[in-house]
Scaffold this motif. Structure first.
Motif, mmCIF file in Angstrom:
data_model
loop_
_atom_site.group_PDB
_atom_site.id
_atom_site.type_symbol
_atom_site.label_atom_id
_atom_site.label_comp_id
_atom_site.label_asym_id
_atom_site.label_seq_id
_atom_site.Cartn_x
_atom_site.Cartn_y
_atom_site.Cartn_z
ATOM 1 N N UNK A 102 0.831 -1.190 0.000
ATOM 2 C CA UNK A 102 0.000 0.000 0.000
ATOM 3 C C UNK A 102 0.872 1.249 0.000
ATOM 4 N N UNK A 103 1.986 1.188 0.727
ATOM 5 C CA UNK A 103 2.896 2.318 0.802
ATOM 6 C C UNK A 103 4.238 1.820 1.299
ATOM 7 N N UNK A 104 5.249 2.693 1.217
ATOM 8 C CA UNK A 104 6.622 2.331 1.571
ATOM 9 C C UNK A 104 7.176 3.496 2.389
ATOM 10 N N UNK A 105 7.287 3.307 3.701
ATOM 11 C CA UNK A 105 7.789 4.356 4.583
ATOM 12 C C UNK A 105 9.248 4.068 4.937
ATOM 13 N N UNK A 106 10.105 5.036 4.673
ATOM 14 C CA UNK A 106 11.534 4.866 4.936
ATOM 15 C C UNK A 106 11.864 5.382 6.335
ATOM 16 N N UNK A 107 12.506 4.535 7.143
ATOM 17 C CA UNK A 107 12.936 4.950 8.478
ATOM 18 C C UNK A 107 14.114 5.910 8.359
#
Length: 227
Positions: A102-107
């Motif tokens: 659904x989405x790709x969140x980068x730490x």
């Protein structure tokens, strides 16, 4: 309530993410997993709707887990998932997209970024459940709704001053406007307004509609981007 399973190998990070999810209305944390094996078991027992999924787990990657779940349940598929990871290589991004992330969140990321994406996902589910047929407008809306408003906010901060004023004019209008309308409102030339509007459409910040009049020639009308 959207049942959410948090998967991260770091106990403290998983707990922090779970607390963040719990702050967002409409979401219920049904468990925390710290390995792919534990996540696999909880997917079966806790039946989450959404996985907040870390890429690097001690026994396999998060994407490997998704592949396993898909192979085991080809008819029902896997829960929706948002990948949360420090991985920045394009191959990881491509693989996540191909597997249906659904989405790709980068730490590292701020709570605001997570909250905005969760809210976008919640609205997307509501729209999906209310849709009766997949006409093109519905499909376009569903695809655009999963785009995080945070991305729009970052784009807006980088806009030149006049272009930002053009965008504000479109956003504040109660109906779709033409380039001539924008030009008159801002006191700029029509070609200038047209040029900025074309760029805003290209960047996905404004929607373009074609209105056909009696002459048969379409008129370009601009409105705030549908979410």
């Amino acid at each position: 309530m959207i049942r959410t399973l948090v998967v991260d190998d770091d106990f403290h990070v998983a707990s922090a993410h779970a607390r963040s999810v719990a702050k967002v209305p409409g979401f219920l944390v049904v468990g925390e997993a710290h390995s792919a094996a534990e996540a696999h078991e909880l997917v079966t027992t806790a039946t989450p709707d959404l996985l907040l999924l870390d890429m690097y787990l001690p026994d396999r990657t998060g994407l490997d887990l998704v592949r396993q779940l898909a192979a085991e349940s080809p008819e029902t598929g896997v829960p929706d998932f948002i990948l949360i990871t420090a991985a920045r290589d394009i191959e990881s991004v491509r693989a996540a997209i191909q597997l249906g992330a659904i989405y790709y969140l980068v730490k590292p990321f701020a709570f605001q970024a997570l909250r905005e994406q969760l809210e976008a996902y919640r609205h997307w589910r509501l729209r999906l459940s209310a849709a009766r047929e997949a006409d093109q407008d519905t499909v376009d809306t569903l695809y655009s709704m999963l785009r995080s408003p945070a991305g729009d906010a970052r784009q807006r901060r980088r806009l030149p001053a006049t272009m930002a004023r053009v965008l504000d004019t479109v956003d504040s209008a109660t109906t779709a406007v033409s380039a001539a309308d924008v030009a008159e409102n801002l006191g700029v030339s029509r070609p200038t307004a047209q040029r900025y509007l074309a760029i805003l459409v290209q960047r996905g910040l404004v929607d373009l509609d074609l209105a056909y009049g009696a002459t048969g020639r379409p008129e370009h009308r601009y409105s705030a981007r549908r979410r």
